[in-house]
Every structure is written in structure tokens, then in C-alpha cells.
Design an enzyme around this catalytic site. Structure first.
Site, PDB file in Angstrom:
ATOM      1  N   ARG A  34       0.859  -1.312   0.270  1.00  0.00           N
ATOM      2  CA  ARG A  34       0.044   0.528  -0.142  1.00  0.00           C
ATOM      3  C   ARG A  34       0.831   0.821  -0.298  1.00  0.00           C
ATOM      4  NH1 ARG A  34      -3.049   2.759   4.052  1.00  0.00           N
ATOM      5  NH2 ARG A  34      -4.419   3.883   3.573  1.00  0.00           N
ATOM      6  N   HIS A  67       0.523   3.970  -2.363  1.00  0.00           N
ATOM      7  CA  HIS A  67       0.779   5.787  -2.018  1.00  0.00           C
ATOM      8  C   HIS A  67       1.608   6.910  -2.719  1.00  0.00           C
ATOM      9  CE1 HIS A  67      -3.357   5.314   0.771  1.00  0.00           C
ATOM     10  NE2 HIS A  67      -3.194   4.642  -0.004  1.00  0.00           N
ATOM     11  N   HIS A 108      -5.972  -5.720  -3.025  1.00  0.00           N
ATOM     12  CA  HIS A 108      -6.540  -5.834  -1.755  1.00  0.00           C
ATOM     13  C   HIS A 108      -7.254  -7.364  -0.991  1.00  0.00           C
ATOM     14  CE1 HIS A 108      -8.977  -1.382  -1.888  1.00  0.00           C
ATOM     15  NE2 HIS A 108      -7.434  -1.934  -1.905  1.00  0.00           N
ATOM     16  N   ASN A 122      -2.858   8.681   5.160  1.00  0.00           N
ATOM     17  CA  ASN A 122      -2.192   8.237   5.945  1.00  0.00           C
ATOM     18  C   ASN A 122      -1.693   8.230   6.650  1.00  0.00           C
ATOM     19  OD1 ASN A 122      -1.234   7.355   2.674  1.00  0.00           O
ATOM     20  ND2 ASN A 122      -0.098   9.482   2.669  1.00  0.00           N
TER      21      ASN A 122
END
Length: 328
Positions: A64, A68, A195, A96
Site C-alpha cells: 500500500r 500511495h 486488496h 495516510n
């Protein structure tokens, strides 16, 4: 003249090897550390493996973090920079703050690399390789990572807030967000497949299962049995309990995520949105990857490498940070 075919074969072979080694005109190479730090990828793998062995939840966290980072001014490790009294960095952006994890893993990788190859391997490359290794350690596919990124000089919470897609996005918002980064609908569905590992918190789910329209109802697009299951794990005022994004195999990188989405068990509205879009939408891809692990394991490396090329700094751009948390 008899030697001409041999010469052509040799030239063709050399060109093929160069194409394998060289990035797509973006300054990234598969063998850039061959002489300057040949053990770089092994060092990163060893450190990542040791941390994930002690805490398997770090695998989805590192994956992740790479996403990001890449979606905010490119894959330049700007997500690793700490805030200062005069600047709110990406770490402190709403998506975040108190959410991204695993910074200590990147720090540990960088510390070993600085001992062995000072000033050579960028934090951006460390994060990109660590994300790959996290997938590998969660029993997902392996792929070669083009390297040679350099580290960004700035980090902005405002930029992160503006660029990171929301888990509450609808299909068109997701398409627009990914298109703005040079990614298509197929990439959107493939990268959403990340996911399949990891967890979220009840705070991101409760409105969907308890008060979707403000009248004490659940989102009608959610599977009724799944709503009942979620209510057993998330009480109405619970914001912090961690729940799996993939209700079947949350620690294994596989295709169960797509089966969940097909069954209307996508935990986020953005997961459910993948079934929308009509012709050319995400539903066909969801069904394809749900039915074929081989197709997913082939496609995922292509899309994540593509993502890892977004906005890269190379050559004399940026810098090689000594400490990933601060600009030199």
C-alpha cells in the site's frame, strides 16, 4: 557472405538483451546496480522477510505504501519524508496519517545498504523492491523491477489529499484518477486486486452497514450475508477494530478478492464500483481474474511495474537520500 546470418543473429540477440535491460525510455534499468551494489535486491529481501516473518501484516502495508507513493508526484519516495514545523508531508495527509505502516522496514533496508553501498541505492528503489518482495512473501507472483529511481526533494500532505483515490470513489472517479496517472481500466482492476491481502478498520465500513442513507439502513449493493458478518465484527460506534478486506484468505495474495467483489462482498464502495461502468467497465476484468489465477499473476506484475514508472526521477534529477525520512 556466409557469415551474414550469424552476424544478424548476434546483433538481434544483443538488441533483445538491451531491451530487457533498459527501461521504456524513462531511465530505469533492470541491472543498474549490477556493479555498484550487486547485492541490493537480496539485502532488501532479507530485511523485508525478517520483518514480515515477525508481523505478516507488514506485507500489505508495504504494498500500500508503494501505491500511495507512486500516486503522489510519482514513485520518488516522497511518502517517506517526515513532516517539519514548516511543512506537512504526505505522511500526515488524511489517507495516510495513523494508517500507513512499515516505515521502519524501509529504514532498516536503507541502513544496511548505506553500510554496504553508500549513496548508491535510492529510497524510491528500496520501497519499490520491498513492495514486490511483500507480494512474493504473501505467496503472490514474482517480477523483475526496473531500477534507477532517484528520490524526490519535496513532500506535501495537500498533494496526497488531492491525488490519492478515495475508497468511497465511484467507478468514473476511479477511472479518472488512474487515467491521470497513465493507467487504464485494466490497471485499475488489477491494482485493486492488492486488496486481496490486508485489513481496514470498522470506521471505513460502519456507515455502509448501519446508516447508508441516514435512515438506519445498509448499502443495498452489499451481500446481505456479508452485512450480517460485518455487523458481528463492527459494532455501530466501533471505529478501530481491524477487519480483513478479503473475507476468505486475507493473508494470501490470490484471486479470492475478485470472487468477493463478484459476490457483492467488496468491502469498500470503490471495490463494488469495479462491477460498474457498462461496456468497457471493470466487471469483465473482475470475472476474468476471479476465474483465472494465472491471468491475474501474469497481469499484476505488468500493472505494478507500470505504476512504479509514474513520474520517476532519474539521471541528475532529485538525489539519493542518506536517510529516507529527510532530504540530504
Amino acid at each position: 557472405m556466409k557469415t551474414r546470418p550469424a552476424v544478424l543473429f548476434f546483433v538481434t540477440r544483443v538488441l533483445c538483451l538491451l531491451l530487457l535491460a533498459v527501461g521504456v525510455n524513462d531511465g530505469l534499468y533492470y541491472d543498474i546496480y549490477r556493479f555498484s551494489c550487486p547485492q541490493a535486491e537480496q539485502v532488501i529481501f532479507d530485511v523485508v522477510q525478517s520483518y514480515i516473518h515477525n508481523d505478516p501484516t507488514l506485507a500489505p502495508a508495504l504494498l500500500r505504501m508503494h501505491f500511495h507513493d507512486a500516486f503522489v508526484q510519482g514513485a520518488d519516495a516522497s511518502v517517506l519524508i517526515d513532516s517539519t514545523p514548516t511543512n506537512s508531508a504526505e505522511k500526515d495527509a488524511f489517507p495516510n496519517k495513523n494508517s500507513l505502516r512499515g516505515f521502519e522496514v524501509i529504514d532498516a533496508c536503507k541502513a544496511v545498504l548505506e553500510q554496504q553501498c553508500p549513496g548508491v541505492v535510492s529510497c524510491a528503489d528500496v520501497l519499490t523492491v520491498a513492495a514486490r518482495d511483500s507480494v512474493r512473501l504473501a505467496l503472490g507472483p514474482f517480477w523483475d523491477v526496473p531500477l534507477g529511481r532517484r528520490d524526490g526533494l519535496t513532500s506535501s500532505a495537500a498533494a496526497a489529499n488531492a491525488n490519492l483515490p478515495s475508497p468511497f470513489s465511484n467507478f468514473q472517479q476511479l477511472v479518472n484518477s488512474f487515467k491521470g496517472k497513465g493507467l487504464n481500466v485494466n490497471d485499475l482492476v488489477i491494482l485493486s486486486g492488492a486488496h486481496t491481502i490486508g485489513r481496514t478498520h470498522c470506521g471505513f465500513v460502519n456507515q455502509r452497514i448501519y446508516n447508508f442513507t441516514g435512515h438506519g439502513d445498509a448499502d443495498p449493493s452489499l451481500n446481505n450475508g456479508y452485512v450480517y458478518q460485518l455487523k458481528q465484527e463492527c459494532k455501530p460506534t466501533d471505529l478501530t477494530t481491524a477487519i480483513p478486506m478479503d473475507p476468505y484468505t486475507p493473508a494470501v495474495f490470490d484471486t479470492q478478492y475478485y470472487k468477493s467483489v463478484s459476490q457483492n462482498k467488496g468491502i469498500f464502495p470503490s471495490d463494488a464500483a469495479l462491477l460498474q461502468g457498462g461496456f468497457g467497465g471493470g466487471g469483465a476484468y473482475v470475472r476474468l481474474y476471479g476465474a483465472s489465477p494465472n491471468a491475474f499473476f501474469t497481469a499484476f506484475p505488468n500493472s505494478i511495474v507500470k505504476m512504479g514508472r509514474i513520474g520517476v526521477l532519474t539521471g541528475q534529477q532529485g538525489q539519493i537520500r542518506k536517510n529516507c525520512r529527510v532530504v540530504n
